[in-house]
Design an enzyme around this catalytic site. Structure first.
Site, PDB file in Angstrom:
ATOM      1  N   GLY A 106       0.793  -1.224   0.000  1.00 44.37           N
ATOM      2  CA  GLY A 106       0.000   0.000   0.000  1.00 44.37           C
ATOM      3  C   GLY A 106       0.823   1.269   0.000  1.00 44.37           C
ATOM      4  O   GLY A 106       1.896   1.352  -0.574  1.00 44.37           O
ATOM      5  N   ASP A 109      13.561  -7.364   8.292  1.00 42.54           N
ATOM      6  CA  ASP A 109      13.660  -6.518   7.091  1.00 42.54           C
ATOM      7  C   ASP A 109      14.362  -5.206   7.434  1.00 42.54           C
ATOM      8  O   ASP A 109      13.897  -4.127   7.076  1.00 42.54           O
ATOM      9  CB  ASP A 109      12.265  -6.274   6.493  1.00 42.54           C
ATOM     10  CG  ASP A 109      12.328  -5.799   5.040  1.00 42.54           C
ATOM     11  OD1 ASP A 109      13.399  -5.935   4.408  1.00 42.54           O
ATOM     12  OD2 ASP A 109      11.307  -5.278   4.541  1.00 42.54           O
TER      13      ASP A 109
HETATM   14  P1  ADP Z   1       6.087  -0.914   3.597  1.00 45.05           P
HETATM   15  O1  ADP Z   1       5.647  -2.024   4.503  1.00 45.05           O
HETATM   16  O2  ADP Z   1       5.125  -0.714   2.482  1.00 45.05           O
HETATM   17  O3  ADP Z   1       7.511  -1.065   3.165  1.00 45.05           O
HETATM   18  P2  ADP Z   1       6.912   1.209   5.399  1.00 45.05           P
HETATM   19  O4  ADP Z   1       6.334   1.178   6.754  1.00 45.05           O
HETATM   20  O5  ADP Z   1       8.324   0.735   5.239  1.00 45.05           O
HETATM   21  O6  ADP Z   1       5.945   0.449   4.406  1.00 45.05           O
HETATM   22  O7  ADP Z   1       6.802   2.693   4.819  1.00 45.05           O
HETATM   23  C1  ADP Z   1       7.177   3.013   3.483  1.00 45.05           C
HETATM   24  C2  ADP Z   1       7.848   4.374   3.424  1.00 45.05           C
HETATM   25  O8  ADP Z   1       6.934   5.395   3.899  1.00 45.05           O
HETATM   26  C3  ADP Z   1       9.081   4.508   4.331  1.00 45.05           C
HETATM   27  O9  ADP Z   1      10.255   4.071   3.681  1.00 45.05           O
HETATM   28  C4  ADP Z   1       9.106   5.998   4.605  1.00 45.05           C
HETATM   29  O10 ADP Z   1       9.689   6.687   3.516  1.00 45.05           O
HETATM   30  C5  ADP Z   1       7.616   6.374   4.659  1.00 45.05           C
HETATM   31  N1  ADP Z   1       7.100   6.352   6.043  1.00 45.05           N
HETATM   32  C6  ADP Z   1       6.555   5.282   6.677  1.00 45.05           C
HETATM   33  N2  ADP Z   1       6.176   5.601   7.926  1.00 45.05           N
HETATM   34  C7  ADP Z   1       6.448   6.896   8.102  1.00 45.05           C
HETATM   35  C8  ADP Z   1       6.298   7.815   9.202  1.00 45.05           C
HETATM   36  N3  ADP Z   1       5.766   7.409  10.351  1.00 45.05           N
HETATM   37  N4  ADP Z   1       6.709   9.093   9.040  1.00 45.05           N
HETATM   38  C9  ADP Z   1       7.262   9.484   7.868  1.00 45.05           C
HETATM   39  N5  ADP Z   1       7.440   8.672   6.802  1.00 45.05           N
HETATM   40  C10 ADP Z   1       7.048   7.390   6.894  1.00 45.05           C
HETATM   41 MG    MG Z   2       9.186  -0.851   4.250  1.00 37.61          MG
END
Ligand code: ADP
Ligand code: MG
Length: 464
Positions: free
Chosen positions: A178, A294
């Protein structure tokens, strides 16, 4: 001498065939809602309390998952699991025992009050404001919860109420699942990770991990809420967390260089976050050991004050030290190939020991430190941002590409000579090497990395 009659023999044979042949099972997240096990697998049935509702997950178990017998036992918290061995035997609906739900309610008073209110008047709509006092900000709500609650998160209905009053502002990131958005809640920025209903299992899993008792830590992304909202035609699955405007460490290092001090602060907070995840705390207010699986610069976020938090817990696994087992069926080759430890790439990892998963995290941590140290500017000298193995593999490398480089050629990222002339960089280089050993048992532990980094005395660059 005893002998078997023909019909008994046939029955035995039939049972044997049934036990060893592949099974068809109900599977929520599979095409046609059906999966097929390998020979000697099992059907898996589970139920868990989430957002106040019993949510079931059904799937197939492989023989190796079955061997540990972990997945077939109900845990003492809020889940029930069952394994069975005939076609579609997991079609049955498992229910949690009402005591469990009531127990949860005792901790999560608000939910109970709501249930009582709904019982009196089933037509009564949700009233957001009565649940979340209007003068409180998120920090206060979370503080209230940590001093009086279960130590695992905000009450579920409060989570839902917060989630449903967030206004989305802009898309800020995309990862495996997502999209991540910046949203506003009562004037405060929050991050919202939105999963598609196809990825329900991942949403459920990440929410479950974040709500592990006592997980909260200054170097782990602050979880606020999980919500599943059905708008009639599809289900939106949200995970709400604290928002960090610098975004991921990957974005940050692409954009900026860091001072020696800045590097040490980041390295120390990353190691502290992983050490907290990895550590088991014993006692009723304890936490299980957790492996992330990860670790990479895109899954670490940078806070305004220059420290970091570990994010994206979607692939994490918890250890149950009583039974020496992990809490979910494990597909061991998950994670990002570029950051995979050699023993995952060549499939030699010892899956029966939880230590193995921690050691694989440490290997990835070493690669993140390398990305970070390259951007450390000492007297104006630094390197450009690069991903590990940028000079060995293409973008989006295959498992085989990585295995050739990491296992067969035994290559590791290059440690530049000039790091030797700066004490902090020299120590960082040494830590990396000790995180990268091909032998997982020889690697440093997160706690050791944390201690070593914390002992680095930062001699400030004397400028001008
Ligand atoms: P996925 O499981 O899809 O990899 P992530 O949790 O790693 O999702 O989030 C994807 C990207 O979104 C991160 O690499 C970062 O750039 C951004 N992101 C996620 N959470 C936050 C947050 N709490 N604040 C700012 N940016 C965020
Ligand atoms: Mg991620």
């Amino acid at each position: 001498m005893s002998y078997l009659r023909c019909s008994e023999a046939a029955l035995l044979l039939f049972t044997f065939v049934q036990l060893t042949a592949a099974l068809k099972c109900v599977c929520h997240l599979c095409v046609n809602h059906t999966c097929e096990t390998e020979a000697e697998g099992a059907c898996w049935n589970s139920v868990m309390l989430i957002n106040g509702k019993e949510e079931a997950v059904k799937s197939c178990l492989s023989p190796s998952e079955l061997k540990g017998q972990v997945f077939c036992y109900s845990s003492r918290n809020v889940s029930k699991r069952d394994c069975c061995f005939t076609d579609f035997c997991n079609n049955e609906t498992l229910r949690l025992n009402p005591g469990v739900i009531l127990g949860m309610c005792a901790v999560q008073n608000l939910w109970c009050n709501h249930i009582k209110a709904r019982k009196q008047d089933p037509e009564e709509p949700l009233d957001d404001q009565t649940l979340v006092s209007s003068d409180k900000c998120l920090k206060e709500l979370i503080y209230d919860m940590s001093t009086s609650g279960s130590g695992s998160g905000l009450p579920l209905l409060v989570q839902r109420t917060i989630a449903r009053t967030i206004v989305l502002q802009e898309s800020i990131g995309k990862g495996r699942f997502g999209e991540v958005w910046r949203g506003k809640w009562r004037g405060e920025d929050v991050a919202v990770k939105i999963f598609s209903s196809r990825d329900e299992r991942s949403w459920f899993r990440e929410a479950e991990i974040y709500q592990t008792i006592m997980l909260r830590h200054e170097n782990i992304l602050g979880f606020i809420a999980a919500d599943n909202k059905d708008n009639g035609s599809w289900t939106q699955l949200w995970l709400v967390s604290e928002y960090h405007e610098h975004g991921s460490l990957f974005d940050y290092l692409n954009r900026y260089t860091v001072s020696v001090e800045g590097m040490i602060v980041l390295a120390l907070s990353i190691a502290s976050g992983i050490a907290h995840l990895h550590m088991e705390i014993i006692g009723t207010q304890g936490k299980p050991a957790i492996a992330h699986r990860d670790i990479k610069s895109k899954n670490i976020l940078v806070k305004k004050n220059g420290t970091a938090v570990i994010a994206d817990l979607g692939l994490a696994v918890k250890h149950d030290s009583n039974t020496n087992t992990v809490d979910i069926p494990i597909n061991h080759r998950v994670g990002t190939k570029r950051y995979m430890a050699p023993e995952i790439l060549d499939d030699s990892i010892n899956m029966s020991s939880f230590e193995s998963f921690k050691r694989a995290d440490i290997y990835s941590l070493g690669l993140v430190f390398w990305e970070l140290a390259r951007r450390c500017s000492v007297q104006g000298i630094y390197e450009d941002f690069q991903l590990p193995y940028y000079d060995q593999v293409q973008s989006d490398p295959s498992m085989d590409d990585m295995r050739k480089v990491v296992c067969e050629q035994k290559l590791r990222p290059n440690i530049p000579n000039q790091w030797q002339s700066c004490e902090a960089l020299r120590i960082m280089g040494k830590i990396m090497r000790e995180c990268w050993y091909a032998n997982p048992a020889a690697r440093l532990t997160a706690l050791r990395v944390k201690k070593t980094v914390s002992q680095v005395t930062v001699v400030k660059d004397i400028k001008k």
